[in-house]
Write an enzyme that holds these catalytic residues in place. Structure first.
Site, short mmCIF file in Angstrom:
data_model
loop_
_atom_site.label_atom_id
_atom_site.label_comp_id
_atom_site.label_asym_id
_atom_site.label_seq_id
_atom_site.Cartn_x
_atom_site.Cartn_y
_atom_site.Cartn_z
N HIS A 163 -11.26 -35.18 -27.50
CA HIS A 163 -10.77 -34.00 -26.78
C HIS A 163 -11.90 -33.02 -26.46
CE1 HIS A 163 -6.84 -35.38 -28.31
NE2 HIS A 163 -7.49 -35.53 -29.45
N SER A 290 -32.75 -25.14 -6.86
CA SER A 290 -31.87 -24.35 -6.03
C SER A 290 -32.71 -23.55 -5.05
CB SER A 290 -31.05 -23.40 -6.91
OG SER A 290 -30.60 -22.31 -6.13
N LYS A 296 -33.24 -22.94 -11.70
CA LYS A 296 -32.32 -24.09 -11.77
C LYS A 296 -32.99 -25.45 -11.70
CE LYS A 296 -28.11 -23.60 -10.69
NZ LYS A 296 -26.89 -23.72 -11.47
N GLU A 303 -24.29 -36.20 -10.55
CA GLU A 303 -23.17 -35.60 -9.81
C GLU A 303 -22.79 -36.43 -8.59
OE1 GLU A 303 -23.29 -30.87 -10.08
OE2 GLU A 303 -25.25 -31.73 -9.67
#
Ligand code: ARG
Length: 470
Positions: A163, A290, A296, A303
Site C-alpha cells: 500500500h 527544466s 530540476k 515517465e
C-alpha cells in the site's frame, strides 16, 4: 511487353471499366508502411519459386531468372534506388511488378498457386519471428543489467512497501530481482508466441488451397518454419491460414504485459528519485532539465516509458477489435494489423534497449534507503515473530507489538531505540537478545525461506539467473 501491374487501373483484370479514384488509391494503399516487410516478402517468394521449380510447375530457367531479379531488387532496396509506387498498392505488388520488369515472363509466373492473402500472412509471420528474436535478446540484456546491479546490493536495505506504506525491510537486490522474474516470464511468453507465429500459411492461396501440386512442407523448411525436431510447421486449414492474426494479438498481449512491467519499474524509479525519497539517481544522460527551474533533473525516460505503455496496450486493443467482427476468410480489414504491430515492436525494442542502459547507470543512496526503513517500524513483524518464538500465539504477539509501536511513535523513536525495560512492559518474555531481531540486518537475514530476501537466498538467486542466462 507491357507490364500490367504498372497501371493500377489494369492490375486486376480487364473487368474494370474505370480507373480507381485517387482518393481510394491513397485510402487503400499500404506500401508506405508495409514496405518494411520487403525482406520477408522476397524470402517468401524465393522459397515459393524454388518449390514451384522443384515440383516442375515452373522451369529451372524461370527459377534462375526470379533469383537473379530478386537479387537485383534486394540491392536496389538496400541502396535506396528502388522506387516504391503508391499506384502499386502494397509491398507485394511493388516487388512483383519490378521483378517482371527485370526478368519478364518468369516474374509473371511467380504468383502461380499463390495469393496475396497467403503471401501477406506469411510475410508478417516471418518479419515478426525475427523481431521476436531481437526482443528476446534485448530482454536478456535488461535482465543482465538488473542482475549486475543486484549483485552489488544484496545487503543494501530499503523499506519494502505494501500500500506504499513501509512494511518490512528488503534488500535492493531482492527488489531488482523481482523485475528479473517479470522479464524472464516476458521472454518465455515471447518464445511461446514465436512457436505459433512460426507456421506457414503459404499454399493456402486465396482461401481454399490450390490445384497446383505444391509442396508446402518444402517451403516451410526453406523458411525455417520448423519445430524443435526440425519438422515442417504448416497451417492446416487454408481458411484459417489466410485470416488468422492470433499471433499478432498474442504478440501485442505479450508486449503489453512486458510494457506494464517496465511501467511499474518506471513508477518506482520516479518515486525513488523524488526528493522525498532520494533513494537513487539516474545518470545525467537519462534525465532532462527544466527550462525555468534551474534545480530540476527530471526522470523523463521512465515517465515516457510509463506513457508509452498506454500506447502499446492501445495497439493490443486495436488488434483485438480489428479481428472481432471478421467473417472468414481474408478481409481487407487485415491490412490494418500492420501499423499497430510495427509500432508495438518499435516501442518495445527502444524501451528495452534504453532501460538496460539506464539500469546499468543508477546511483544508489544506501543511507537514505536505510533511514527510510528505520522510520517506518519495518521490523515490527520481527518483534512479533520473536514473541512467537518465546511462546506467544501470533495474534497475541501482533497485539503486543501494536502497543509497542504506538509508544515508540509517541516518543518519536524506532522500536530498536526503546529501552529494554520499556519493551518488557509490553510483554515480560522480551529479553536482551531482542535487539538483534529489531535490527534491519537481522530482519533481512531472518527472511530466509526460498524466495525470501535474506542475502544468502538472494545471492543464490543471482547465481541461478546468471547460469540460466549464460
Ligand atoms: N496489403 C494487403 C494486406 O496487407 C495484402 C493482401 C491483399 N489481399 C487482397 N485480397 N486485397 O492485407
Amino acid at each position: 511487353m507491357t507490364n500490367q501491374l504498372d497501371k493500377k487501373s489494369q492490375a486486376w483484370s480487364a473487368l474494370f471499366s474505370e480507373p480507381m479514384s485517387e482518393l481510394v488509391k491513397r485510402y487503400t494503399s499500404s506500401v508506405f508502411f508495409d514496405k518494411r516487410l520487403w525482406q520477408a516478402d522476397i524470402a517468401g517468394s524465393l522459397a515459393h519459386a524454388d518449390m514451384l521449380a522443384a515440383q516442375a510447375i515452373i522451369s529451372a530457367q524461370d527459377l534462375a531468372d526470379i533469383q537473379r531479379g530478386m537479387a537485383q531488387i534486394t540491392a536496389e532496396i538496400e541502396s535506396g534506388a528502388f522506387e516504391w509506387k503508391l499506384d502499386l498498392e502494397d509491398v507485394h505488388l511493388n516487388i512483383e511488378a519490378r521483378l517482371t520488369q527485370i526478368v519478364g515472363m518468369a516474374g509473371k509466373r511467380l504468383h502461380t498457386g499463390r495469393s496475396r492473402n497467403d503471401q501477406v500472412a506469411t510475410d508478417v509471420r516471418l518479419w515478426l519471428r525475427s523481431e521476436i528474436d531481437l526482443i528476446t535478446e534485448l530482454l536478456v540484456g535488461l535482465q543482465k543489467a538488473l542482475i549486475a546491479a543486484a549483485a552489488e546490493h544484496t545487503e543494501t536495505i530499503l523499506p519494502g512497501f505494501t500500500h506504499l506504506q513501509v512494511a518490512q525491510p528488503v534488500s535492493f537486490a531482492h527488489h531488482l530481482l523481482a523485475y528479473v522474474e517479470m522479464f524472464a516470464r516476458d521472454a518465455e511468453r515471447m518464445m511461446d508466441v514465436r512457436r505459433r507465429t512460426n507456421r506457414l500459411p503459404l499454399g493456402s492461396a486465396a482461401l481454399a488451397g490450390t490445384g497446383y501440386p505444391l509442396d508446402r512442407e518444402r517451403v516451410a523448411r526453406a523458411l525455417g518454419m520448423v519445430d524443435t525436431h526440425g519438422a515442417a510447421q504448416v497451417c492446416h486449414n487454408s481458411l484459417d491460414a489466410v485470416s488468422d492474426r492470433d499471433f499478432a494479438m498474442e504478440f501485442a498481449a505479450a508486449a503489453s504485459i512486458c510494457m506494464v512491467h517496465i511501467s511499474r519499474l518506471s513508477e518506482e524509479l520516479i518515486i525513488w528519485m523524488s526528493q522525498n525519497f532520494g533513494f537513487i539517481q539516474l545518470a545525467d544522460r537519462f534525465t532532462t532539465g527544466s527550462s525555468i527551474m534551474p534545480q530540476k533533473k527530471n526522470p523523463d525516460v521512465p515517465e515516457l516509458a510509463r506513457g508509452k505503455t498506454g500506447r502499446v496496450v492501445g495497439h493490443l486493443m486495436g488488434l483485438i477489435t480489428l479481428m472481432k467482427g471478421q467473417p472468414l476468410a481474408y478481409n481487407k480489414d487485415n491490412q490494418e494489423d500492420k501499423e499497430p504491430l510495427f509500432d508495438t515492436v518499435d516501442t518495445l525494442k527502444d524501451t528495452l534497449r534504453i532501460f538496460a542502459e539506464m539500469m546499468g547507470g543508477i546511483t544508489v543512496n544506501a543511507p537514505a534507503m536505510e533511514a527510510a526503513a528505520r522510520r517506518g517500524y519495518a521490523t515490527a513483524t520481527d518483534l512479533a515473530d520473536y514473541l512467537v518464538k518465546k511462546g506467544l500465539a501470533f495474534r497475541d504477539a501482533h497485539e503486543v507489538v501494536a502497543h509497542a509501536v504506538k509508544t515508540a511513535q509517541s516518543l518519536g523513536v524506532d522500536l530498536s531505540e526503546l529501552p529494554l525495560a520499556t519493551l518488557q512492559t509490553f510483554n515480560p518474555a522480551v529479553e536482551a537478545d531482542v535487539f538483534e531481531v529489531l535490527s534491519l540486518k537481522g530482519s533481512l537475514a531472518a527472511r530466509n525461506t526460498q524466495g525470501g530476501t535474506a542475502p544468502v537466498r538472494v545471492r543464490a538467486e543471482i547465481a541461478r539467473h546468471l547460469a540460466r542466462l549464460g
